[in-house]
Design a protein around this motif. Sequence first.
Motif, short mmCIF file in Angstrom:
data_model
loop_
_atom_site.label_atom_id
_atom_site.label_comp_id
_atom_site.label_asym_id
_atom_site.label_seq_id
_atom_site.Cartn_x
_atom_site.Cartn_y
_atom_site.Cartn_z
N SER A 7 30.39 7.86 18.81
CA SER A 7 30.76 9.27 18.76
C SER A 7 29.62 10.10 19.32
O SER A 7 28.51 9.60 19.50
CB SER A 7 31.08 9.69 17.33
N GLY A 9 29.76 12.02 22.25
CA GLY A 9 29.83 12.35 23.67
C GLY A 9 30.44 13.70 23.90
O GLY A 9 30.96 14.35 22.98
N GLY A 10 30.39 14.15 25.15
CA GLY A 10 30.96 15.43 25.51
C GLY A 10 30.41 15.94 26.81
O GLY A 10 29.76 15.21 27.56
N LEU A 11 30.69 17.21 27.08
CA LEU A 11 30.23 17.88 28.30
C LEU A 11 28.94 18.64 28.00
O LEU A 11 28.87 19.41 27.04
CB LEU A 11 31.30 18.84 28.79
N VAL A 12 27.93 18.42 28.82
CA VAL A 12 26.65 19.09 28.64
C VAL A 12 26.11 19.48 30.01
O VAL A 12 26.36 18.80 31.01
CB VAL A 12 25.66 18.19 27.87
N LEU A 18 22.08 15.52 24.06
CA LEU A 18 23.17 15.02 23.22
C LEU A 18 22.62 13.89 22.37
O LEU A 18 21.68 13.20 22.80
CB LEU A 18 24.34 14.47 24.05
N THR A 91 26.01 10.81 33.73
CA THR A 91 27.44 10.84 33.43
C THR A 91 27.99 9.42 33.40
O THR A 91 27.85 8.66 34.36
CB THR A 91 28.19 11.67 34.48
N THR A 114 32.05 6.19 24.37
CA THR A 114 32.18 7.64 24.28
C THR A 114 31.72 8.22 25.62
O THR A 114 30.71 7.79 26.18
CB THR A 114 31.37 8.20 23.11
N VAL A 116 30.19 10.74 28.25
CA VAL A 116 29.19 11.79 28.43
C VAL A 116 29.33 12.32 29.85
O VAL A 116 29.25 11.55 30.81
CB VAL A 116 27.77 11.26 28.20
N THR A 117 29.53 13.61 29.96
CA THR A 117 29.63 14.25 31.27
C THR A 117 28.54 15.30 31.39
O THR A 117 28.46 16.21 30.56
CB THR A 117 31.01 14.90 31.45
#
Length: 120
Positions: A7, A9-12, A18, A91, A114, A116-117
């Motif tokens: 868990s 991950g996401g856009l950064v 992160l 990414t 997860t 990661v972008t």
Amino acid sequence: QVQLVESGGGLVQPGGSLRLSCAASGFTFSSYAMSWVRQAPGKGLEWVSDINSGGGSTYYADSVKGRFTISRDNAKNTVYLQMNSLKPEDTAVYYCAKGRSWYGDGMDYWGKGTLVTVSS
């Protein structure tokens, strides 16, 4: 059965941070090394980092050394990857994996990953 659930991950944006987490179950977590591996879009798997069972030894790919930090909490059966100064080339889908022994010796179980972008 062994379960690894990533868990965090996401856009950064580039330069951001992160922290990924991987919750483990189904085995004696404190007895095994853990790893993070990533796969960028359209590319193969890239090893990122290892940590031994006790957390006293850590290893990093040159591409992330000085920016990423692996750690673990054996009381919580969780391994972390703190990622700072993120770059677009970071990414990827990030997977945690269980080592075959306390020091590593390959990986035998993987999570589902997860994403990661890193993008502006």
